[in-house]
Write a protein that holds these residues in place. Structure first.
Motif, PDB file in Angstrom:
ATOM      1  N   SER A  62      65.631  70.547  35.264  1.00  0.00           N
ATOM      2  CA  SER A  62      66.814  69.995  35.938  1.00  0.00           C
ATOM      3  C   SER A  62      66.994  68.506  35.641  1.00  0.00           C
ATOM      4  N   LEU A  63      65.927  67.855  35.208  1.00  0.00           N
ATOM      5  CA  LEU A  63      65.965  66.426  34.868  1.00  0.00           C
ATOM      6  C   LEU A  63      65.990  66.203  33.356  1.00  0.00           C
ATOM      7  N   GLN A  64      66.229  67.259  32.589  1.00  0.00           N
ATOM      8  CA  GLN A  64      66.142  67.169  31.131  1.00  0.00           C
ATOM      9  C   GLN A  64      67.074  66.118  30.545  1.00  0.00           C
ATOM     10  N   ARG A  65      68.268  65.968  31.107  1.00  0.00           N
ATOM     11  CA  ARG A  65      69.209  64.965  30.586  1.00  0.00           C
ATOM     12  C   ARG A  65      68.602  63.569  30.709  1.00  0.00           C
ATOM     13  N   ALA A  66      67.913  63.284  31.817  1.00  0.00           N
ATOM     14  CA  ALA A  66      67.243  61.985  31.980  1.00  0.00           C
ATOM     15  C   ALA A  66      66.103  61.847  30.969  1.00  0.00           C
ATOM     16  N   VAL A  67      65.360  62.908  30.747  1.00  0.00           N
ATOM     17  CA  VAL A  67      64.286  62.880  29.751  1.00  0.00           C
ATOM     18  C   VAL A  67      64.875  62.590  28.371  1.00  0.00           C
ATOM     19  N   ASP A  68      65.985  63.247  28.045  1.00  0.00           N
ATOM     20  CA  ASP A  68      66.627  63.053  26.743  1.00  0.00           C
ATOM     21  C   ASP A  68      67.116  61.619  26.548  1.00  0.00           C
ATOM     22  N   GLU A  69      67.480  60.955  27.646  1.00  0.00           N
ATOM     23  CA  GLU A  69      68.016  59.596  27.569  1.00  0.00           C
ATOM     24  C   GLU A  69      67.000  58.538  28.016  1.00  0.00           C
ATOM     25  N   ALA A  70      65.719  58.910  28.060  1.00  0.00           N
ATOM     26  CA  ALA A  70      64.660  58.031  28.570  1.00  0.00           C
ATOM     27  C   ALA A  70      64.615  56.671  27.885  1.00  0.00           C
ATOM     28  N   ALA A  71      64.959  56.595  26.623  1.00  0.00           N
ATOM     29  CA  ALA A  71      64.907  55.317  25.897  1.00  0.00           C
ATOM     30  C   ALA A  71      65.847  54.280  26.510  1.00  0.00           C
ATOM     31  N   GLY A  72      66.882  54.726  27.185  1.00  0.00           N
ATOM     32  CA  GLY A  72      67.833  53.808  27.802  1.00  0.00           C
ATOM     33  C   GLY A  72      67.674  53.661  29.295  1.00  0.00           C
ATOM     34  N   ILE A  73      66.529  54.113  29.829  1.00  0.00           N
ATOM     35  CA  ILE A  73      66.296  54.094  31.276  1.00  0.00           C
ATOM     36  C   ILE A  73      65.041  53.293  31.591  1.00  0.00           C
ATOM     37  N   GLU A  74      65.199  52.278  32.425  1.00  0.00           N
ATOM     38  CA  GLU A  74      64.066  51.471  32.877  1.00  0.00           C
ATOM     39  C   GLU A  74      63.363  52.135  34.059  1.00  0.00           C
ATOM     40  N   VAL A  75      64.156  52.696  34.973  1.00  0.00           N
ATOM     41  CA  VAL A  75      63.597  53.387  36.131  1.00  0.00           C
ATOM     42  C   VAL A  75      64.551  54.509  36.536  1.00  0.00           C
ATOM     43  N   LEU A  76      63.962  55.649  36.894  1.00  0.00           N
ATOM     44  CA  LEU A  76      64.712  56.797  37.386  1.00  0.00           C
ATOM     45  C   LEU A  76      64.447  56.908  38.886  1.00  0.00           C
ATOM     46  N   LEU A  77      65.505  56.744  39.678  1.00  0.00           N
ATOM     47  CA  LEU A  77      65.402  56.882  41.126  1.00  0.00           C
ATOM     48  C   LEU A  77      65.782  58.302  41.500  1.00  0.00           C
TER      49      LEU A  77
END
Length: 132
Positions: A62-77
């Motif tokens: 369910s969080l795969q989109r965040a995993v795919d875009e991890a390079a552009g994410i400093e923190v996931l809330l």
């Protein structure tokens, strides 16, 4: 002349950009002069409807989109609803392996933190369960 209703294409709910969350509650969210009923996932590519209703339904898939875009994410809330509910160690380990720093808290706190970090131009992402 009207088009054939069979030609109607239904797409996943998606706002193609970053925006603060203006309001939450009543089972949904308001952002960018729009509203969405249900949970949302906010990542660098935009804000998406998130087909998750309970903490138990949160998974790496369910969080795969965040995993795919991890390079552009400093923190996931991750907003876990009305109360802070920890995620499983397996999910957290997998997200950390994807180089995602994860913080989880009640949805209200997560939304407020998201807005502050977004206002500071930080690379923040959010996965927020809808609350009543």
């Amino acid at each position: 002349m009207r088009g054939d209703p069979r030609d109607l294409v239904i797409r996943d709910a998606h706002f193609p950009g970053r925006a603060a969350v203006d309001a939450y509650g009543n089972g949904g969210f308001r952002f960018a002069d729009m509203s969405h009923r249900g949970s949302i996932l906010c990542v660098p590519s935009g804000i998406y409807g998130w087909n998750v209703e309970t903490v138990e339904e949160i998974s790496v898939a369910s969080l795969q989109r965040a995993v795919d875009e991890a390079a552009g994410i400093e923190v996931l809330l991750i907003g876990t609803g009305d109360d802070l509910v920890p995620l499983s160690a397996d999910i957290l380990a997998t997200l950390r392996e994807a180089a995602l720093r994860v913080e989880f808290m009640a949805t209200g706190s997560a939304v407020r933190t998201f807005n502050v970090l977004l206002g500071d131009a930080r690379a923040v992402a959010g996965a927020f369960l809808a609350v009543d």
